[in-house]
Design a protein around this motif. Structure first.
Motif, mmCIF file in Angstrom:
data_model
loop_
_atom_site.group_PDB
_atom_site.id
_atom_site.type_symbol
_atom_site.label_atom_id
_atom_site.label_comp_id
_atom_site.label_asym_id
_atom_site.label_seq_id
_atom_site.Cartn_x
_atom_site.Cartn_y
_atom_site.Cartn_z
ATOM 1 N N ARG A 191 7.350 38.347 -19.147
ATOM 2 C CA ARG A 191 6.121 38.151 -19.909
ATOM 3 C C ARG A 191 5.022 37.553 -19.030
ATOM 4 O O ARG A 191 5.287 36.625 -18.246
ATOM 5 N N PRO A 192 3.794 38.041 -19.151
ATOM 6 C CA PRO A 192 2.696 37.456 -18.363
ATOM 7 C C PRO A 192 2.562 35.951 -18.543
ATOM 8 O O PRO A 192 2.241 35.230 -17.592
ATOM 9 N N VAL A 193 2.825 35.459 -19.742
ATOM 10 C CA VAL A 193 2.682 34.036 -20.005
ATOM 11 C C VAL A 193 3.694 33.204 -19.222
ATOM 12 O O VAL A 193 3.489 32.008 -19.000
ATOM 13 N N ASP A 194 4.778 33.835 -18.768
ATOM 14 C CA ASP A 194 5.811 33.120 -18.022
ATOM 15 C C ASP A 194 5.557 33.101 -16.515
ATOM 16 O O ASP A 194 6.304 32.457 -15.769
ATOM 17 N N LEU A 195 4.528 33.801 -16.057
ATOM 18 C CA LEU A 195 4.276 33.902 -14.618
ATOM 19 C C LEU A 195 3.948 32.569 -13.939
ATOM 20 O O LEU A 195 4.465 32.297 -12.848
ATOM 21 N N PRO A 196 3.091 31.716 -14.510
ATOM 22 C CA PRO A 196 2.731 30.488 -13.789
ATOM 23 C C PRO A 196 3.925 29.639 -13.397
ATOM 24 O O PRO A 196 3.967 29.095 -12.279
ATOM 25 N N GLY A 197 4.906 29.497 -14.292
ATOM 26 C CA GLY A 197 6.100 28.720 -13.964
ATOM 27 C C GLY A 197 6.869 29.323 -12.804
ATOM 28 O O GLY A 197 7.349 28.601 -11.914
ATOM 29 N N PHE A 198 6.976 30.645 -12.786
ATOM 30 C CA PHE A 198 7.660 31.333 -11.691
ATOM 31 C C PHE A 198 6.893 31.155 -10.385
ATOM 32 O O PHE A 198 7.481 30.881 -9.343
ATOM 33 N N TRP A 199 5.581 31.324 -10.441
ATOM 34 C CA TRP A 199 4.774 31.201 -9.222
ATOM 35 C C TRP A 199 4.888 29.802 -8.614
ATOM 36 O O TRP A 199 5.060 29.655 -7.409
ATOM 37 N N PHE A 200 4.767 28.785 -9.444
ATOM 38 C CA PHE A 200 4.849 27.418 -8.945
ATOM 39 C C PHE A 200 6.213 27.165 -8.305
ATOM 40 O O PHE A 200 6.302 26.585 -7.212
ATOM 41 N N ALA A 201 7.277 27.600 -8.962
ATOM 42 C CA ALA A 201 8.624 27.389 -8.431
ATOM 43 C C ALA A 201 8.834 28.136 -7.123
ATOM 44 O O ALA A 201 9.459 27.609 -6.185
ATOM 45 N N GLU A 202 8.306 29.346 -7.036
ATOM 46 C CA GLU A 202 8.466 30.144 -5.812
ATOM 47 C C GLU A 202 7.743 29.506 -4.629
ATOM 48 O O GLU A 202 8.296 29.408 -3.523
ATOM 49 N N ILE A 203 6.518 29.058 -4.856
ATOM 50 C CA ILE A 203 5.766 28.423 -3.771
ATOM 51 C C ILE A 203 6.420 27.105 -3.371
ATOM 52 O O ILE A 203 6.551 26.796 -2.173
ATOM 53 N N ALA A 204 6.851 26.316 -4.353
ATOM 54 C CA ALA A 204 7.505 25.046 -4.050
ATOM 55 C C ALA A 204 8.784 25.267 -3.252
ATOM 56 O O ALA A 204 9.061 24.547 -2.278
ATOM 57 N N GLY A 205 9.572 26.260 -3.636
ATOM 58 C CA GLY A 205 10.804 26.561 -2.909
ATOM 59 C C GLY A 205 10.530 27.007 -1.488
ATOM 60 O O GLY A 205 11.234 26.607 -0.547
ATOM 61 N N ALA A 206 9.492 27.816 -1.301
ATOM 62 C CA ALA A 206 9.146 28.305 0.039
ATOM 63 C C ALA A 206 8.691 27.165 0.940
ATOM 64 O O ALA A 206 9.098 27.065 2.110
ATOM 65 N N VAL A 207 7.852 26.286 0.420
ATOM 66 C CA VAL A 207 7.358 25.159 1.220
ATOM 67 C C VAL A 207 8.497 24.208 1.567
ATOM 68 O O VAL A 207 8.582 23.703 2.700
ATOM 69 N N ALA A 208 9.388 23.953 0.609
ATOM 70 C CA ALA A 208 10.541 23.091 0.882
ATOM 71 C C ALA A 208 11.410 23.679 1.997
ATOM 72 O O ALA A 208 11.912 22.955 2.862
ATOM 73 N N ALA A 209 11.573 24.993 1.987
ATOM 74 C CA ALA A 209 12.365 25.656 3.031
ATOM 75 C C ALA A 209 11.703 25.518 4.393
ATOM 76 O O ALA A 209 12.381 25.302 5.408
ATOM 77 N N LEU A 210 10.376 25.651 4.427
ATOM 78 C CA LEU A 210 9.660 25.494 5.697
ATOM 79 C C LEU A 210 9.821 24.080 6.247
ATOM 80 O O LEU A 210 10.055 23.888 7.442
ATOM 81 N N ILE A 211 9.708 23.078 5.378
ATOM 82 C CA ILE A 211 9.864 21.689 5.809
ATOM 83 C C ILE A 211 11.255 21.467 6.391
ATOM 84 O O ILE A 211 11.412 20.863 7.467
ATOM 85 N N LEU A 212 12.276 21.964 5.704
ATOM 86 C CA LEU A 212 13.644 21.805 6.204
ATOM 87 C C LEU A 212 13.837 22.526 7.531
ATOM 88 O O LEU A 212 14.368 21.963 8.490
#
Length: 231
Positions: A191-212
């Motif tokens: 659902r389009p309404v569910d996209l923001p939660g997915f986007w935030f989680a994806e970016i947060a996960g990617a940045v955490a991986a870069l830091i590690l």
């Protein structure tokens, strides 16, 4: 970066993302039409997605880096593997390619060109799953580039194949693909309404991986000094 100019790299990014999304959406439609078993449908969707990733990264990687993913492009821009001046173009190419991929899948299966998804994918478990999925994807990419660059297409394809099954969200791990999947009311939709939660989680996960990985993949000063002393 590769020796290809920016227009060719952008076309490669758009084409790769389009073919990836067409595979995700199209294989979901095909599998759902062949069986009522949700497990078998997911398996068909999984195998097609993992396989196409190996193909696309192998053939388009030498042109653009085969990122096909705004979260991955963000990490490459932060780590200076992607020129910041090219970052916006990559994101636009990936989004346009993803939308085109959804449209192509719909046309192949005789569906309306645009169908806003009604499939709910929300909640803490889903968001955490997306964070984990994207974190793992970026770790695989960065470690693969450092230690076994030729194996990266297989590493990414196999990782996504596994992540479809060990994450509650079935591992979107890609903001552009998530957006494209919001335009299809099929097995792969969100659902389009569910996209923001997915986007935030994806970016947060990617940045955490870069830091590690910035720490993990760099030998420590003590180990380096010891090695130099022994030599």
């Amino acid at each position: 970066m590769t020796g290809f100019d920016l227009p060719r790299r952008l076309v490669a990014e758009g084409l790769g993302t389009a073919m990836l999304v067409a595979t995700v959406v199209g294989s979901g439609v095909m599998a759902a039409s062949l069986t009522q078993d949700v497990g078998l449908t997911l398996l068909g969707n999984t195998l097609a997605t993992g396989a196409i990733l190996v193909v696309l990264i192998t053939i388009l990687g030498p042109i653009s880096g085969a990122q096909f993913n705004p979260a991955v492009s963000l990490i490459f821009a932060i780590s200076r593997k992607l020129p910041k001046r090219d970052f916006g173009g990559y994101i636009l190419a990936q989004i346009a390619g993803g939308v085109a991929g959804t449209f192509a899948a719909h046309l192949m299966f005789g569906l309306p060109l645009v169908e806003m998804s009604s499939k709910a994918r929300t909640g803490g478990a889903q968001w955490f799953s997306e964070g984990v999925a994207t974190f793992g994807l970026v770790v695989v990419i960065l470690a693969g580039i450092k230690f076994e660059q030729r194996a990266v297409p297989w590493l990414v394809g196999l990782y996504i194949t596994a992540a479809y099954w060990f994450t509650a969200s079935t591992s979107f791990a890609n903001p552009a693909v998530a957006l494209a999947r919001s335009l299809t009311d099929t097995f792969a939709g969100i659902r389009p309404v569910d996209l923001p939660g997915f986007w935030f989680a994806e970016i947060a996960g990617a940045v955490a991986a870069l830091i590690l990985c910035t720490w993990l993949l760099r030998p420590g000063a003590t180990s380096t000094a010891s090695s130099e002393a022994k030599s």
